[in-house]
Design a protein around this motif. Structure first.
Motif, mmCIF file in Angstrom:
data_model
loop_
_atom_site.group_PDB
_atom_site.id
_atom_site.type_symbol
_atom_site.label_atom_id
_atom_site.label_comp_id
_atom_site.label_asym_id
_atom_site.label_seq_id
_atom_site.Cartn_x
_atom_site.Cartn_y
_atom_site.Cartn_z
ATOM 1 N N ARG A 4 0.824 -1.192 0.000
ATOM 2 C CA ARG A 4 0.000 0.000 0.000
ATOM 3 C C ARG A 4 0.865 1.251 0.000
ATOM 4 O O ARG A 4 1.715 1.417 0.868
ATOM 5 N N PRO A 5 0.730 2.174 -0.936
ATOM 6 C CA PRO A 5 1.569 3.373 -0.967
ATOM 7 C C PRO A 5 1.191 4.323 0.152
ATOM 8 O O PRO A 5 0.118 4.899 0.163
ATOM 9 N N MET A 6 2.095 4.523 1.111
ATOM 10 C CA MET A 6 1.814 5.376 2.247
ATOM 11 C C MET A 6 1.594 6.828 1.823
ATOM 12 O O MET A 6 0.887 7.569 2.481
ATOM 13 N N MET A 7 2.224 7.245 0.734
ATOM 14 C CA MET A 7 2.164 8.649 0.358
ATOM 15 C C MET A 7 0.755 9.047 -0.094
ATOM 16 O O MET A 7 0.419 10.217 -0.117
ATOM 17 N N GLU A 8 -0.096 8.069 -0.418
ATOM 18 C CA GLU A 8 -1.427 8.413 -0.886
ATOM 19 C C GLU A 8 -2.444 8.411 0.241
ATOM 20 O O GLU A 8 -3.622 8.636 0.012
ATOM 21 N N THR A 9 -2.014 8.165 1.475
ATOM 22 C CA THR A 9 -2.937 8.071 2.586
ATOM 23 C C THR A 9 -3.108 9.431 3.245
ATOM 24 O O THR A 9 -2.144 9.990 3.757
ATOM 25 N N PRO A 10 -4.269 10.030 3.234
ATOM 26 C CA PRO A 10 -4.449 11.357 3.819
ATOM 27 C C PRO A 10 -4.515 11.282 5.335
ATOM 28 O O PRO A 10 -4.704 10.230 5.928
ATOM 29 N N PHE A 25 10.321 -0.353 7.983
ATOM 30 C CA PHE A 25 11.148 -1.002 6.964
ATOM 31 C C PHE A 25 10.817 -0.460 5.581
ATOM 32 O O PHE A 25 9.737 0.104 5.347
ATOM 33 N N ARG A 26 11.757 -0.664 4.657
ATOM 34 C CA ARG A 26 11.571 -0.276 3.260
ATOM 35 C C ARG A 26 11.831 -1.493 2.384
ATOM 36 O O ARG A 26 12.943 -2.043 2.397
ATOM 37 N N PRO A 27 10.861 -1.975 1.635
ATOM 38 C CA PRO A 27 11.093 -3.103 0.725
ATOM 39 C C PRO A 27 12.145 -2.740 -0.313
ATOM 40 O O PRO A 27 12.211 -1.599 -0.779
ATOM 41 N N ARG A 28 12.970 -3.713 -0.668
ATOM 42 C CA ARG A 28 14.029 -3.481 -1.642
ATOM 43 C C ARG A 28 13.948 -4.516 -2.759
ATOM 44 O O ARG A 28 14.447 -5.634 -2.639
ATOM 45 N N PRO A 29 13.294 -4.167 -3.884
ATOM 46 C CA PRO A 29 13.268 -5.085 -5.030
ATOM 47 C C PRO A 29 14.686 -5.373 -5.509
ATOM 48 O O PRO A 29 15.591 -4.562 -5.288
ATOM 49 N N PRO A 30 14.920 -6.534 -6.134
ATOM 50 C CA PRO A 30 13.931 -7.500 -6.616
ATOM 51 C C PRO A 30 13.421 -8.468 -5.560
ATOM 52 O O PRO A 30 12.563 -9.300 -5.859
ATOM 53 N N LEU A 31 13.949 -8.390 -4.340
ATOM 54 C CA LEU A 31 13.431 -9.261 -3.296
ATOM 55 C C LEU A 31 12.075 -8.736 -2.830
ATOM 56 O O LEU A 31 11.812 -7.532 -2.862
ATOM 57 N N HIS A 32 11.242 -9.645 -2.372
ATOM 58 C CA HIS A 32 9.914 -9.285 -1.882
ATOM 59 C C HIS A 32 9.906 -9.366 -0.361
ATOM 60 O O HIS A 32 10.312 -10.372 0.216
ATOM 61 N N THR A 33 9.439 -8.302 0.284
ATOM 62 C CA THR A 33 9.405 -8.222 1.753
ATOM 63 C C THR A 33 7.970 -8.206 2.227
ATOM 64 O O THR A 33 7.147 -7.435 1.723
ATOM 65 N N ASP A 34 7.678 -9.035 3.212
ATOM 66 C CA ASP A 34 6.339 -9.073 3.793
ATOM 67 C C ASP A 34 6.467 -9.148 5.303
ATOM 68 O O ASP A 34 7.426 -9.721 5.833
ATOM 69 N N VAL A 35 5.493 -8.566 6.007
ATOM 70 C CA VAL A 35 5.497 -8.601 7.473
ATOM 71 C C VAL A 35 5.054 -9.983 7.929
ATOM 72 O O VAL A 35 3.972 -10.453 7.575
ATOM 73 N N PHE A 70 17.190 -6.291 3.439
ATOM 74 C CA PHE A 70 16.306 -5.488 4.284
ATOM 75 C C PHE A 70 16.917 -4.119 4.515
ATOM 76 O O PHE A 70 18.126 -3.917 4.447
ATOM 77 N N ASP A 71 16.028 -3.180 4.810
ATOM 78 C CA ASP A 71 16.377 -1.788 5.083
ATOM 79 C C ASP A 71 15.446 -1.350 6.209
ATOM 80 O O ASP A 71 14.266 -1.071 5.978
ATOM 81 N N VAL A 72 15.958 -1.311 7.437
ATOM 82 C CA VAL A 72 15.124 -1.162 8.632
ATOM 83 C C VAL A 72 15.620 0.005 9.474
ATOM 84 O O VAL A 72 16.830 0.219 9.613
ATOM 85 N N GLN A 95 7.767 12.897 5.772
ATOM 86 C CA GLN A 95 8.102 12.175 4.549
ATOM 87 C C GLN A 95 8.687 10.794 4.823
ATOM 88 O O GLN A 95 8.593 9.884 3.991
ATOM 89 N N LEU A 96 9.289 10.614 5.993
ATOM 90 C CA LEU A 96 9.890 9.316 6.318
ATOM 91 C C LEU A 96 8.888 8.180 6.155
ATOM 92 O O LEU A 96 9.237 7.085 5.703
ATOM 93 N N PHE A 97 7.612 8.436 6.507
ATOM 94 C CA PHE A 97 6.602 7.378 6.464
ATOM 95 C C PHE A 97 6.063 7.151 5.049
ATOM 96 O O PHE A 97 5.227 6.263 4.854
ATOM 97 N N LYS A 98 6.532 7.939 4.085
ATOM 98 C CA LYS A 98 6.236 7.659 2.684
ATOM 99 C C LYS A 98 7.328 6.808 2.051
ATOM 100 O O LYS A 98 7.145 6.249 0.979
ATOM 101 N N VAL A 99 8.470 6.745 2.735
ATOM 102 C CA VAL A 99 9.588 5.931 2.266
ATOM 103 C C VAL A 99 9.653 4.612 3.024
ATOM 104 O O VAL A 99 9.811 3.542 2.429
ATOM 105 N N TYR A 100 9.519 4.686 4.334
ATOM 106 C CA TYR A 100 9.540 3.500 5.196
ATOM 107 C C TYR A 100 8.123 3.181 5.647
ATOM 108 O O TYR A 100 7.331 4.081 5.916
ATOM 109 N N GLN A 101 7.818 1.907 5.769
ATOM 110 C CA GLN A 101 6.479 1.464 6.136
ATOM 111 C C GLN A 101 6.443 1.043 7.596
ATOM 112 O O GLN A 101 7.300 0.292 8.063
ATOM 113 N N ASP A 102 5.444 1.547 8.295
ATOM 114 C CA ASP A 102 5.219 1.225 9.698
ATOM 115 C C ASP A 102 4.084 0.215 9.761
ATOM 116 O O ASP A 102 2.926 0.558 9.477
ATOM 117 N N PRO A 103 4.351 -1.040 10.130
ATOM 118 C CA PRO A 103 3.291 -2.060 10.106
ATOM 119 C C PRO A 103 2.190 -1.822 11.129
ATOM 120 O O PRO A 103 1.130 -2.436 11.027
#
Length: 511
Positions: A196-202, A472-482, A366-368, A389-397
């Protein structure tokens, strides 16, 4: 460059630093003992319950207080001499110290053809000198450090306890959030969709009507398979030594004594950053950046961001690496603008460090970022930081949007005046108490106003202040899931924060 294994590269400078600390020791001891006369709520209770307890306490104040004050005054000339010697030495000091324990079992290298789970733990330990810790209703730092070290070192996994200390997620079904699985002993809660793109969440207010209360993912034990520990407020030197000795049995790679004192930009810093990192994986590179804008009481500490690159394995002559950041932001409630600038600097430093350390062909698993950010996602006073802006780059589960957490997420800051009460006096009791809404309302610190006072008109739902983050920030080509999130009660009566654990599944390619 090799990582520094001692604060000073020159034995002569190390000897001068030891001499300076010896000169500072009498004054520091007298001041610490004077501040340590302030009783905690537990000490007050024992005095009330003991015959003539208050009389003995007042007598101790009346006798010890003046004696310590006189000793402090007498030590001032020696303290001034030690300070004059200590200050210039800090410019030559390494920003951190690296410890490698060969006897500890290293983590197995990762085979990129298989899925791997990585577990991260963040905890604020409040290990200041005992006199300063009393302002958080905590004292006895040497004893607490030894107790915390014993609790942090993972034991052998117990199949009957909280599934290795983490709570597994379940995906949303037709009925939304689920309860428990019949085949699992742990509470099952949904994790957010990480794509889910965090940057689109109002910015959103809490939903009306409020969602039903969900059981928080609480665990009374630390995950025994944790790969990285990120600790904050390890300010006391003896406490840091205790942690290094104990954790070194399990984590081969430790970075401590992070940050320097001395004069910087016209500020006198008497404490380091308090950051401490332990890793099962080899450390390839590390760096520390000081925040230039520390204010008020926080200006006395060298708060900043610790950056670490670890080696996870190799595949076809390509390195598989991971990145971890550990930080502790400005604390006072009204300093949202200071934290905002620190978050911007942290985001920039994270990106710069990775650009500097990455080699051609590197695979980033990983990038945590972990740490005590000193703002929550519920208080209206923290709205400026919640939208960073940090929360548009890194995801807070634990977060759905600015100002709105997941229904199962709870606060990590305890009501410091209640930490010795019977319902939260052991990990088991604290887990049981915080599992109920009424227990969380009594024993967790609640939303605040800009002044730092409680927000009596907070619209709810009320879950407490969540200051401790693992993002965390997902880093393709690997897939990251919580894979799992847990709020841990293991440090009952040892800290005023709940540790947080995050487990990530990393798999090659797209799912």
């Amino acid at each position: 460059m090799p990582l520094p294994e001692s604060p000073f590269r020159s034995p002569a400078l190390a000897a001068l630093d030891a001499a300076a600390r010896a000169l500072l020791a009498p004054g520091f001891w007298a001041l610490n003992q004077l501040l340590d006369l302030r009783p905690t709520t537990a000490e007050r209770r024992r005095r009330r319950q003991s015959p003539c307890g208050w009389c003995r306490g007042c007598a101790a104040w009346a006798l010890a207080g003046p004696v310590l004050a006189v000793l402090l005054l007498l030590s001032l000339p020696v303290t001034a001499l030690g300070l004059l010697l200590w200050l210039p030495l800090q410019a030559a000091r390494s920003p951190f110290v690296y410890q490698h324990t060969a006897a500890a079992a290293p983590a197995k290298p990762w085979d990129l053809r298989q899925r791997r789970t990585f577990t991260f733990l963040s905890a604020n330990l409040c290990l200041l000198p005992s006199g300063l810790a009393k302002f958080s209703n905590l004292g006895q730092t040497p004893q607490r450090a030894a107790d915390i070290a014993r609790r942090l070192v993972p034991a052998a996994p117990d199949p009957d306890s909280d599934r290795a200390g983490l709570v597994e997620p379940r995906h949303r079904g037709a009925n939304g959030y689920g309860g428990t699985r019949g085949t699992e002993r742990s509470i099952a809660v949904e994790m957010p969709e990480v794509e889910r793109p965090m940057m689109e969440t109002p910015l959103m207010e809490p939903p009306e009507p409020p969602e039903p209360e969900l059981p928080p993912p609480l665990s009374e034990s630390f995950p025994p398979d944790a790969d990285i520990l990120c600790l904050q407020e390890v300010f006391d030197a003896a406490a840091a030594t205790c942690l290094r000795r104990r954790l070194g049995r399990v984590f081969p790679h430790i970075i401590s004594e992070v940050g320097t004192g001395g004069l910087c930009r016209g500020r006198l810093r008497l404490l380091g950053s308090g950051l401490f990192l332990a890793s099962r994986f080899p450390v390839l590179a590390a760096a520390f950046h000081s925040f230039p804008n520390g204010a008020r009481e926080d200006a006395m500490a060298d708060k900043g961001l610790l950056l670490v690159q670890v080696l996870l394995g190799s595949a076809r002559h390509r390195r598989v690496v991971g990145y971890i950041g550990c930080t502790h932001l400005q604390a006072p409630a009204g300093d949202g603008a200071v934290r905002e600038a620190q978050l911007t600097l942290a985001l920039r430093w994270l990106q710069q460090f990775q650009q500097e350390q990455e080699q051609s062909g590197d695979v980033v698993a990983f990038d945590v970022l972990c740490g005590d950010l000193n703002f929550d996602n519920c208080s209206r006073a923290d709205q400026l930081n919640q939208r960073h802006q940090l929360f548009k780059v890194y995801q807070d589960p634990c977060r759905r949007a600015p100002g709105q957490d997941e229904p199962w997420a709870i606060g990590t800051l305890l009501n410091y005046l209640e930490i010795y009460e019977e319902p939260v006096s052991t990990p088991e009791k604290m887990k049981r108490t915080l599992s109920s809404p009424s227990g969380r309302r009594q024993f967790l610190a609640g939303p605040i106003l800009t002044s730092g006072q409680p927000d009596a008109t907070f619209p709810g739902p009320w879950r407490g202040r969540r200051l401790d983050y693992v993002v965390f920030r997902p880093r393709p080509p690997l897939h990251t899931d919580v894979a799992a999130v847990s709020f841990i009660t293991r440090l009952a009566m040892c800290s005023d924060h709940l540790p947080v654990a995050l487990s990530l599944h990393v798999v090659p390619g797209a799912p």
